[in-house]
Design a protein around this motif. Structure first.
Motif, short mmCIF file in Angstrom:
data_model
loop_
_atom_site.label_atom_id
_atom_site.label_comp_id
_atom_site.label_asym_id
_atom_site.label_seq_id
_atom_site.Cartn_x
_atom_site.Cartn_y
_atom_site.Cartn_z
N SER A 97 0.94 -1.37 -0.06
CA SER A 97 -0.03 -0.02 -0.10
C SER A 97 0.85 1.46 0.03
O SER A 97 0.55 2.28 -0.69
CB SER A 97 -0.88 0.10 1.22
N ILE B 54 2.00 1.65 -3.29
CA ILE B 54 0.80 2.27 -4.37
C ILE B 54 0.74 3.97 -3.73
O ILE B 54 0.46 4.69 -4.83
CB ILE B 54 -0.31 1.41 -4.19
N LEU C 142 -3.70 -0.01 -12.53
CA LEU C 142 -2.92 -0.02 -11.53
C LEU C 142 -2.83 -1.19 -10.85
O LEU C 142 -1.62 -1.55 -10.28
CB LEU C 142 -4.03 0.92 -10.32
N PHE D 223 1.17 -2.94 -10.12
CA PHE D 223 1.50 -3.27 -8.71
C PHE D 223 1.25 -5.02 -8.85
O PHE D 223 1.66 -5.37 -7.51
CB PHE D 223 0.81 -2.44 -7.63
#
Ligand SMILES: [Zn+2]
Length: 428
Positions: free
Chosen positions: A12, A15, A142, A146
């Motif tokens: 996280s 990101i 996205l 990732f």
């Protein structure tokens, strides 16, 4: 071994240092973990833990402040944390995936869905979100960047959210297998469309007159136009359903001058663009065109998947006929006819009278049993039990040899069919 928690936090942070995300969109990326938790709660928890971890890193080494600032800018919570170290308050960016519109989108869509549903009466529904919206494209970008494997798509989340709210507000049930209404949503335009599945009714008609075909009259001329068709009698049932389109799926067809007695001929009515899916079948019978000659009995609703099976079912039929013979007949002739047509295979080429609209071909059908009564020397009354689809008039007169054997051939006399009644249909 890294725990799941530290893996989620570290992913996280990666990101969020690059992309601002709202809690719902972040929570959705890790939706696989944590049951019964909303994506908003999950996203908030991840954001909080990520900032706590970054706080720990900053306390151990102030060089980590840049990372804290980057992430903090993109999560939009705990602004005091950065202020404490740099005196600069954080700014909240728009969510990269939904432009921070997701909550408004849900409210707007729900409004539109409820307003669309006010035009319909349905018991079950399913929501579908059109693929390929801009929001979905950004989400997929996205996820791929990732390499995430724990996500839930925005389409799935919206389907669930809208489904739950529609159910609680309108009291109708989601049904993924056989929904009565399909709600389709376009996320780019926020257009909402409700379409209903067709309604199919299995019914039977009994025809007491001899001048009613099933559907429209084939001649261009009004002369000789029949007073009533089965279609005309059935058509008003579109009203209770508020349906725009109507079609009869015929399970066989008798000539227009043949009466249909007994249990009637099964037929399927299809209603499309239906607004009311809650009509009681007892009410439908009241809406058919009132008349003396055609009675319709509505048996049950059927599902589309059963249509083909019902239509392809074989049937046996019993006919009653009245026949005129050119030559006088004797009791021996009657005996001969009954013996010849016991379990007899008959070959039939397409009757000459319908050759202009049907392909010329030969079929074999079976006559199981014939019972004959000589009314006088020239008139016969008979009951014929035979395969469905057998051309019974041609069985009598032979159609210039195109049906063989025929009654005319066996009796060696020209025969004229005066009356035909279909008196019973056995569905096999
Ligand atoms: Zn978002």
């Amino acid at each position: 071994m890294n725990s799941l928690g530290s893996e989620i936090i570290s992913k996280s942070i990666n990101i969020l240092r690059k992309y601002p995300l709202c809690s719902r969109c972040l929570g959705r990326l890790f939706a696989k973990y944590g049951l019964g938790v909303s994506n908003v709660t999950r996203g908030n928890a991840i954001k909080t833990l990520a900032l706590m971890e970054l706080h720990r890193l900053v306390m151990s080494d102030i060089k980590n402040l840049t990372l804290l600032k980057d992430v903090s800018d993109n999560v939009g919570i705990m602004p005091q944390l950065v202020s404490k170290y740099s005196g600069v308050s954080t700014s909240k960016h728009k969510c990269y995936i939904c432009s921070s519109r997701i909550e408004d989108i849900i409210v707007e869509l729900l409004d539109r869905v409820i307003s669309e549903f006010s035009k319909f009466k349905v018991n079950t529904f399913v929501v579908s979100i059109r693929k390929g919206s801009e929001i979905e494209k950004r989400e997929l970008e996205l996820i791929s960047e990732f390499n995430l494997d724990s996500w839930e798509s925005i389409r799935r989340e919206l389907k669930r959210e809208l489904g739950k709210k529609v159910k609680s507000l309108l009291g109708i049930e989601p049904d993924f297998k056989h929904p009565e209404a399909l709600v389709s949503v376009d996320l780019d335009t926020l257009n909402v469309k409700v379409v209903t599945t067709p309604t199919y009714i299995l019914c039977r008609y009994v025809k007491l007159g001899r001048k009613s075909p099933q559907s429209g009259w084939v001649s261009n001329s009004e002369a000789g136009k029949p007073p009533l068709t089965i279609e005309e009698v059935l058509n008003p049932i579109t009203k209770p359903f508020n349906a725009e389109e109507f079609e009869i799926h015929s399970l066989g067809k008798e000539d227009y001058d043949v009466r249909v007695l007994g249990n009637g001929r099964p037929t399927i009515v299809e209603l499309r663009k239906v607004k009311d899916k809650s009509v009681n079948l007892n009410e439908v019978g009241k809406s058919v065109l009132p008349n003396e000659y055609i009675r319709v009995l509505f048996d049950k609703y059927i599902e589309r998947k059963n249509l083909r099976t019902i239509k392809s079912r074989k049937s046996l039929k019993i006919y009653r006929l009245l026949i005129l013979s050119k030559n006088p007949l004797k009791v021996d002739d009657v005996e001969k006819l009954m013996n010849e047509f016991s379990d007899r295979i008959v070959r039939q080429r397409t009757p000459t009278r319908i050759l202009r609209r049907r392909k010329d071909m030969e079929v074999t059908k079976k006559v199981y049993d014939v019972k004959v009564r000589l009314i006088d020397d020239y008139i016969l009354e008979m009951l014929i039990k035979c395969d469905g689809g057998l051309y019974v008039k041609e069985l009598v007169h032979g159609d210039y040899g195109r049906t063989s054997p025929s009654f005319s051939e066996i009796l060696n006399s020209e025969l004229i069919v005066l009356e035909v009644d279909l008196i019973h249909i056995f569905q096999t």
